[in-house]
Design an enzyme around this catalytic site. Structure first.
Site, mmCIF file in Angstrom:
data_model
loop_
_atom_site.group_PDB
_atom_site.id
_atom_site.type_symbol
_atom_site.label_atom_id
_atom_site.label_comp_id
_atom_site.label_asym_id
_atom_site.label_seq_id
_atom_site.Cartn_x
_atom_site.Cartn_y
_atom_site.Cartn_z
ATOM 1 N N CYS A 168 0.834 -1.181 -0.264
ATOM 2 C CA CYS A 168 -0.043 -0.317 -0.360
ATOM 3 C C CYS A 168 0.643 1.114 0.136
ATOM 4 O O CYS A 168 1.915 1.144 0.651
ATOM 5 C CB CYS A 168 -1.453 0.358 1.700
ATOM 6 S SG CYS A 168 -2.167 1.098 1.133
ATOM 7 N N CYS A 189 -0.141 4.261 1.674
ATOM 8 C CA CYS A 189 0.075 5.076 2.453
ATOM 9 C C CYS A 189 1.346 5.783 3.663
ATOM 10 O O CYS A 189 0.799 6.797 4.254
ATOM 11 C CB CYS A 189 -1.279 4.836 3.159
ATOM 12 S SG CYS A 189 -1.649 3.889 3.961
ATOM 13 N N CYS A 239 -4.191 5.603 0.450
ATOM 14 C CA CYS A 239 -3.206 4.627 -0.359
ATOM 15 C C CYS A 239 -3.124 4.603 -1.932
ATOM 16 O O CYS A 239 -2.778 3.322 -2.342
ATOM 17 C CB CYS A 239 -5.021 3.894 0.320
ATOM 18 S SG CYS A 239 -4.663 3.129 1.778
ATOM 19 N N LYS A 275 -12.256 -4.537 3.121
ATOM 20 C CA LYS A 275 -11.313 -4.377 3.912
ATOM 21 C C LYS A 275 -12.407 -2.970 4.544
ATOM 22 O O LYS A 275 -12.745 -1.979 3.240
ATOM 23 C CB LYS A 275 -9.972 -3.766 3.636
ATOM 24 C CG LYS A 275 -9.220 -2.632 3.954
ATOM 25 C CD LYS A 275 -7.972 -2.387 4.360
ATOM 26 C CE LYS A 275 -7.039 -0.991 5.103
ATOM 27 N NZ LYS A 275 -6.412 -1.173 4.555
ATOM 28 N N ARG A 284 -2.517 3.445 12.405
ATOM 29 C CA ARG A 284 -2.278 5.180 12.284
ATOM 30 C C ARG A 284 -1.272 5.784 12.811
ATOM 31 O O ARG A 284 -0.439 6.820 12.045
ATOM 32 C CB ARG A 284 -3.791 5.705 11.488
ATOM 33 C CG ARG A 284 -3.926 4.979 10.488
ATOM 34 C CD ARG A 284 -5.465 5.419 9.729
ATOM 35 N NE ARG A 284 -6.368 4.977 8.966
ATOM 36 C CZ ARG A 284 -7.593 5.372 8.601
ATOM 37 N NH1 ARG A 284 -8.217 6.443 9.217
ATOM 38 N NH2 ARG A 284 -7.999 3.837 7.940
ATOM 39 N N ARG A 312 -10.682 7.840 4.209
ATOM 40 C CA ARG A 312 -10.154 6.704 2.842
ATOM 41 C C ARG A 312 -12.061 5.710 2.426
ATOM 42 O O ARG A 312 -12.419 4.879 2.032
ATOM 43 C CB ARG A 312 -9.902 5.682 3.202
ATOM 44 C CG ARG A 312 -8.524 5.174 4.093
ATOM 45 C CD ARG A 312 -7.448 4.852 3.645
ATOM 46 N NE ARG A 312 -6.519 4.734 4.984
ATOM 47 C CZ ARG A 312 -5.268 5.243 5.035
ATOM 48 N NH1 ARG A 312 -5.203 6.443 3.973
ATOM 49 N NH2 ARG A 312 -4.402 5.348 5.294
ATOM 50 N N GLU A 360 -16.459 -7.779 -3.443
ATOM 51 C CA GLU A 360 -15.086 -7.976 -3.612
ATOM 52 C C GLU A 360 -14.295 -8.867 -3.526
ATOM 53 O O GLU A 360 -13.361 -8.800 -4.594
ATOM 54 C CB GLU A 360 -14.876 -7.447 -2.305
ATOM 55 C CG GLU A 360 -15.551 -5.878 -2.247
ATOM 56 C CD GLU A 360 -14.454 -4.862 -3.083
ATOM 57 O OE1 GLU A 360 -13.383 -5.186 -3.451
ATOM 58 O OE2 GLU A 360 -15.072 -3.584 -3.333
ATOM 59 N N LYS A 416 -11.711 -7.533 7.091
ATOM 60 C CA LYS A 416 -10.823 -6.596 7.863
ATOM 61 C C LYS A 416 -11.505 -5.879 7.719
ATOM 62 O O LYS A 416 -12.606 -5.148 7.318
ATOM 63 C CB LYS A 416 -9.693 -6.300 7.677
ATOM 64 C CG LYS A 416 -9.114 -5.236 8.043
ATOM 65 C CD LYS A 416 -7.599 -5.085 7.515
ATOM 66 C CE LYS A 416 -7.174 -3.478 8.125
ATOM 67 N NZ LYS A 416 -5.836 -3.123 7.580
ATOM 68 N N SER A 436 -5.259 -3.202 14.972
ATOM 69 C CA SER A 436 -4.894 -2.190 16.147
ATOM 70 C C SER A 436 -6.524 -1.803 16.883
ATOM 71 O O SER A 436 -5.902 -1.902 18.392
ATOM 72 C CB SER A 436 -4.704 -0.558 15.430
ATOM 73 O OG SER A 436 -5.213 0.231 14.321
HETATM 74 C C1 PBG Z 1 -2.794 0.837 5.116
HETATM 75 C C2 PBG Z 1 -3.182 -1.097 6.291
HETATM 76 C C3 PBG Z 1 -3.949 -0.476 7.436
HETATM 77 C C4 PBG Z 1 -3.730 -1.148 8.004
HETATM 78 C C5 PBG Z 1 -3.480 -2.606 7.745
HETATM 79 N N1 PBG Z 1 -3.248 -1.852 6.522
HETATM 80 C C6 PBG Z 1 -4.741 0.814 7.380
HETATM 81 C C7 PBG Z 1 -5.733 1.756 6.609
HETATM 82 O O1 PBG Z 1 -5.599 1.384 5.839
HETATM 83 O O2 PBG Z 1 -6.211 2.807 7.399
HETATM 84 C C8 PBG Z 1 -4.782 -1.484 9.802
HETATM 85 C C9 PBG Z 1 -4.496 -2.196 10.596
HETATM 86 C C10 PBG Z 1 -5.323 -2.194 12.077
HETATM 87 O O3 PBG Z 1 -5.425 -1.357 12.275
HETATM 88 O O4 PBG Z 1 -4.639 -2.820 12.226
HETATM 89 N N2 PBG Z 1 -3.566 0.284 4.159
HETATM 90 ZN ZN ZN Z 2 -3.182 2.189 2.506
#
Ligand code: PBG
Ligand code: ZN
Length: 342
Positions: free
Chosen positions: A133, A135, A143, A212, A222, A234, A251, A266, A293
């Site tokens: 990704c 980001c 992203c 996702k 983040r 996003r 998807e 996710k 997270s």
């Molecule tokens: C990047 C990404 C994210 C997470 C995993 N890969 C964050 C987002 O989409 O902002 C989140 C993982 C987590 O919250 O533990 N695209």
């Molecule tokens: Zn990303």
């Protein structure tokens, strides 16, 4: 004998007191025999954050017990993870510098590329997945790269695809075992598959973050990855939690058609219904769930206050994700759980 449970006669014959469900749980041995869902270290993937420097072990304030690690510390972590029998790791990088195009994502000596090499030096057999990704590498935190869409800055889907392909190839060149695109760009799996194939990485699997959702549960990540969007959000690329659940099926189906080998839902906890639907719609596809997270931080905060029993809540939560249908769990608790299982 009829097995139709709508047959009243059968229902009658299996009522109390002939039937007593408590017989299936009356002592520990019977309970153990009847357990179906189990936690295994080998099904867990530990997310790790890597940054440049030496001897750096920055605890992430919103994720107690999780760290931004420099390469030397990461190597120690890899040994510990391997010794615990954990299924693998997924790497996230914090580059030394960011720009609007996320060019640091593509350098062969970029932070994740160096991290793969450092890990493969000490633990060549440890499974290393990498998040694909932009980001973490863009100064705007989105992203993909941006374009002006009728006066509004938005992620340019198609222009981002070739960058994702290049990032994936550069990770594969350093020895990444599985490529995990997380940006929710349309066509990302196809672009990455063809880039990998052209670079002779036909054998490297893709685990797509297929379903996702746009989630407030990513907040602590983040902080950890220093990847918060600098403006906007996003919503134009990640899924809307209000959308039809079957949108997740589309998807996943599209990603499989594009060549995904494994798929992911996710976050996990607020999307157990989606995990179950994907499991039922695609019984033969390895399915991962990302225990994100915010799910981690909530439990940590409650446990720190003495409000809940952390280990019991963690086991119960991860079991629910497996029971819903996930085979593979990405979780910040992988080390704790594996230690307990030993
Ligand atoms: C990047 C990404 C994210 C997470 C995993 N890969 C964050 C987002 O989409 O902002 C989140 C993982 C987590 O919250 O533990 N695209
Ligand atoms: Zn990303």
């Amino acid at each position: 004998m009829s097995t139709d449970s709508s047959n009243p006669q059968q229902q009658q014959s299996t009522q109390f007191p002939q039937s007593r469900m408590r017989r299936l749980r009356y002592n520990p041995a019977v309970r153990q025999l009847c357990q179906h869902t189990r936690l295994h270290a080998g099904s867990l993937i530990l997310p790790l954050f890597v940054r440049s420097g030496t001897a750096i072990r920055n605890e992430i304030s919103s994720m107690p017990g999780q760290f931004q690690l420099s390469l030397d510390q990461l190597a120690d972590e890899a040994r510990a993870v391997q010794d615990l029998g954990i299924g693998g790791i997924i790497l996230f990088g914090i580059p030394a510098s960011k720009d609007s195009q996320g060019t640091a994502a593509l350098h062969d000596n970029g932070i994740v590329q160096q991290a793969i090499t450092a890990i493969k030096d000490v633990t060549p057999d440890l499974l290393v997945m990498t998040d694909i990704c932009m980001c973490e590498y863009t100064d705007h935190g989105h992203c993909g790269i941006l374009h002006d869409k009728m006066g509004v800055m938005d992620v340019d889907n198609d222009a981002t695809l070739s960058l994702l392909g290049k990032q994936a190839v550069s990770h594969a060149q350093q020895g990444a075992d599985i490529i995990a695109p997380s940006g929710m760009m349309d066509g990302m799996v196809q672009a990455i598959r063809s880039a990998l194939d052209q670079a002779s990485f036909q054998h490297i699997p893709i685990m797509s973050y297929s379903a996702k959702y746009n989630s407030a549960y990513y907040g602590p990540f983040r902080d950890a990855a220093e990847s918060a969007p600098q403006f906007g959000d996003r919503r134009s690329y990640q899924m809307d939690p209000r959308a039809l659940a079957d949108q997740a099926i589309r998807e996943v189906q599209l990603d499989l058609q594009e060549g995904a080998d494994m798929v992911m839902v996710k976050p996990a906890l607020a999307y157990l219904d989606i995990i179950t639907r994907v499991r039922q719609a695609f019984p033969g596809v390895p399915l991962a769930a990302y225990n994100v997270s915010g799910e981690y931080s909530m439990v940590k905060a409650a446990a720190a206050n003495g409000w809940i029993d952390e280990t019991a809540v963690v086991d119960e939560t991860l079991l629910a994700m497996h029971r819903a249908g996930a085979d593979i769990l990405l979780t910040y608790w992988a080390r704790d759980v594996a230690q307990r299982l030993q």
